[in-house]
Design a protein around this motif. Structure first.
Motif, PDB file in Angstrom:
ATOM      1  N   CYS A  63       3.256  -5.866   4.504  1.00 43.72           N
ATOM      2  CA  CYS A  63       2.061  -5.024   4.398  1.00 43.72           C
ATOM      3  C   CYS A  63       0.833  -5.921   4.217  1.00 43.72           C
ATOM      4  O   CYS A  63       0.856  -6.874   3.456  1.00 43.72           O
TER       5      CYS A  63
ATOM      6  N   CYS B   7       0.830  -1.215   0.000  1.00 40.82           N
ATOM      7  CA  CYS B   7       0.000   0.000   0.000  1.00 40.82           C
ATOM      8  C   CYS B   7       0.863   1.263   0.000  1.00 40.82           C
ATOM      9  O   CYS B   7       0.389   2.338  -0.334  1.00 40.82           O
ATOM     10  N   LEU B   8       2.117   1.137   0.418  1.00 40.05           N
ATOM     11  CA  LEU B   8       3.105   2.222   0.446  1.00 40.05           C
ATOM     12  C   LEU B   8       2.842   3.264   1.527  1.00 40.05           C
ATOM     13  O   LEU B   8       3.539   4.264   1.605  1.00 40.05           O
ATOM     14  N   LYS B   9       1.838   3.061   2.388  1.00 46.40           N
ATOM     15  CA  LYS B   9       1.607   4.061   3.425  1.00 46.40           C
ATOM     16  C   LYS B   9       1.375   3.487   4.832  1.00 46.40           C
ATOM     17  O   LYS B   9       1.240   4.249   5.780  1.00 46.40           O
ATOM     18  N   CYS B  10       1.358   2.166   4.989  1.00 44.06           N
ATOM     19  CA  CYS B  10       1.102   1.604   6.325  1.00 44.06           C
ATOM     20  C   CYS B  10       2.393   1.559   7.147  1.00 44.06           C
ATOM     21  O   CYS B  10       3.478   1.875   6.658  1.00 44.06           O
TER      22      CYS B  10
ATOM     23  N   CYS C  87       5.022  -0.684   5.437  1.00 48.49           N
ATOM     24  CA  CYS C  87       5.577  -0.098   4.214  1.00 48.49           C
ATOM     25  C   CYS C  87       6.553   1.031   4.530  1.00 48.49           C
ATOM     26  O   CYS C  87       7.604   1.146   3.911  1.00 48.49           O
TER      27      CYS C  87
HETATM   28 ZN   LIG Z   1       1.496  -1.153   3.376  1.00 49.24          ZN
END
Ligand SMILES: [Zn+2]
Ligand SMILES: [Zn+2]
Length: 343
Positions: free
Chosen positions: A102, A88-91, A94
């Motif tokens: 993730c 997700c690139l934002k959790c 990540c």
């Molecule tokens: Zn993530």
């Protein structure tokens, strides 16, 4: 309709006719031209005791067959690779360098899986995990992007320097690719595999020192090549779980161990934690690649930086899927690539 290899239960797969997946406006339908058979596919089929449906095949290279009207950057006919999982690139995971942990990464997958004539790539896949294949690169070689990316992250986790020495245990495709990457970075590699054929393939692929280890001289060699310090890193890509405990004495004080393997049927091992503490050893693992590793792997393949023929020699049309499985399991070949468009 299209043809696809479906998992039907433990030790059972078959070639079936199923509907071509329908795509939404932001999605892409990829015609799969080549998909590598990964060790994890075999684990799913033979060791998983999983309930179907289980997506099989994730080392995908193909062509865009259809792009939804809201897709940007890809059009029909583009040659692409697409990874199966997307972070997700934002959790929390990540943002801390563990994209393969993730929760979104684990949930996402290609529909229905790479061993199909077509796969549906979701909006997230299209936006982050789909890359155009440079013209110089053929599709059979391009499908090595995902496994090479795994090996790149494997190497990246260890953060070795030129002049270091790494021991790679297990010279299957991931072990060999990791050894090739480290060799390119001026890390001396000693590879071990019980299988003499894999040792020969590794020799031909330019790995410095490769042995079956059957003569018991592994430790002497590691010590001799490191002024009796021991290896800077030990990388395990196969073997019995006990091998970690047995080979800890090959690692130098302050050195690292990286595990990239799953163990069946037994995965427990006993470790001397005093040795880990007093010798300041680091125990690592590496699971699946990050997006940057996919991009770097594709660049390396296109630039011809890795000798790929050990992995691309054995390609099979769909009808010979069972034969591919048999030959990989029987260790007759290093890697099988499935060609879903060839009947
Ligand atoms: Zn993530
Ligand atoms: Zn894989």
């Amino acid at each position: 309709m299209m043809k696809a290899i479906l998992y039907e239960g433990p030790e059972s797969v078959s070639l079936k006719d199923i509907p071509v997946p329908a795509i939404a406006d932001e999605e892409v339908l990829v015609q799969v031209e080549a998909c590598g058979l990964c060790g994890t596919d075999l684990v799913k089929i033979f060791n998983g005791h999983l309930q179907p449906p289980v997506p099989l095949g994730h080392e995908v290279a193909g062509r865009v067959a259809q792009a939804g009207p809201r897709v940007r950057g890809f059009k029909k006919g583009d040659r692409v690779i697409v990874a199966h999982h997307v972070p997700c690139l934002k959790c929390h995971y990540c943002l801390r360098g563990n994209p393969s942990m993730c929760r979104h990464f684990k949930r996402t997958n290609l529909d229905p899986g790479g061993f199909s004539q077509f796969v549906r790539a979701s909006k997230d896949h299209v936006e982050h995990a789909m890359l155009k294949i440079p013209e110089s690169l053929d599709l059979k070689t391009a499908c090595l992007t995902e496994p090479l990316a795994c090996a790149l992250r494997n190497a990246r986790r260890l953060d070795l320097q030129a002049g270091d020495l790494a021991v790679v245990i297990g010279l299957g495709s991931i072990g060999l690719m990791t050894a090739q990457i480290l060799s390119r970075r001026q890390v001396t590699v000693i590879g071990f595999d019980l299988d003499p054929q894999r040792v020969r393939i590794a020799q031909k692929s330019g790995v410095d020192h490769v042995y079956t280890g059957k003569d018991g001289h592994g430790e002497d060699l590691v010590m001799k090549l490191t002024d009796f310090r021991g290896a800077d890193a030990l990388i395990l890509t196969s073997g019995a779980p006990d091998i970690v405990a047995q080979r800890l004495c090959w690692v130098r004080d302050g050195g690292k161990v990286n595990i990239f393997a799953s163990f069946h049927p037994e995965s427990r091992a006993t470790l001397d934690l005093n040795s880990v503490y007093h010798r300041e050893l680091t125990l690592l693992s590496s699971y699946s690649p990050a997006l940057e590793d996919l991009r770097e792997a594709l660049r390396m393949l296109a630039a011809g930086e890795i000798k790929t023929d050990p992995y691309t020699t054995n390609a099979y049309p769909f009808e010979r899927f069972q034969e591919a499985i048999r030959q990989v399991r029987g260790r007759e070949i290093l890697k099988a690539i499935i060609l879903p468009q060839k009947g």
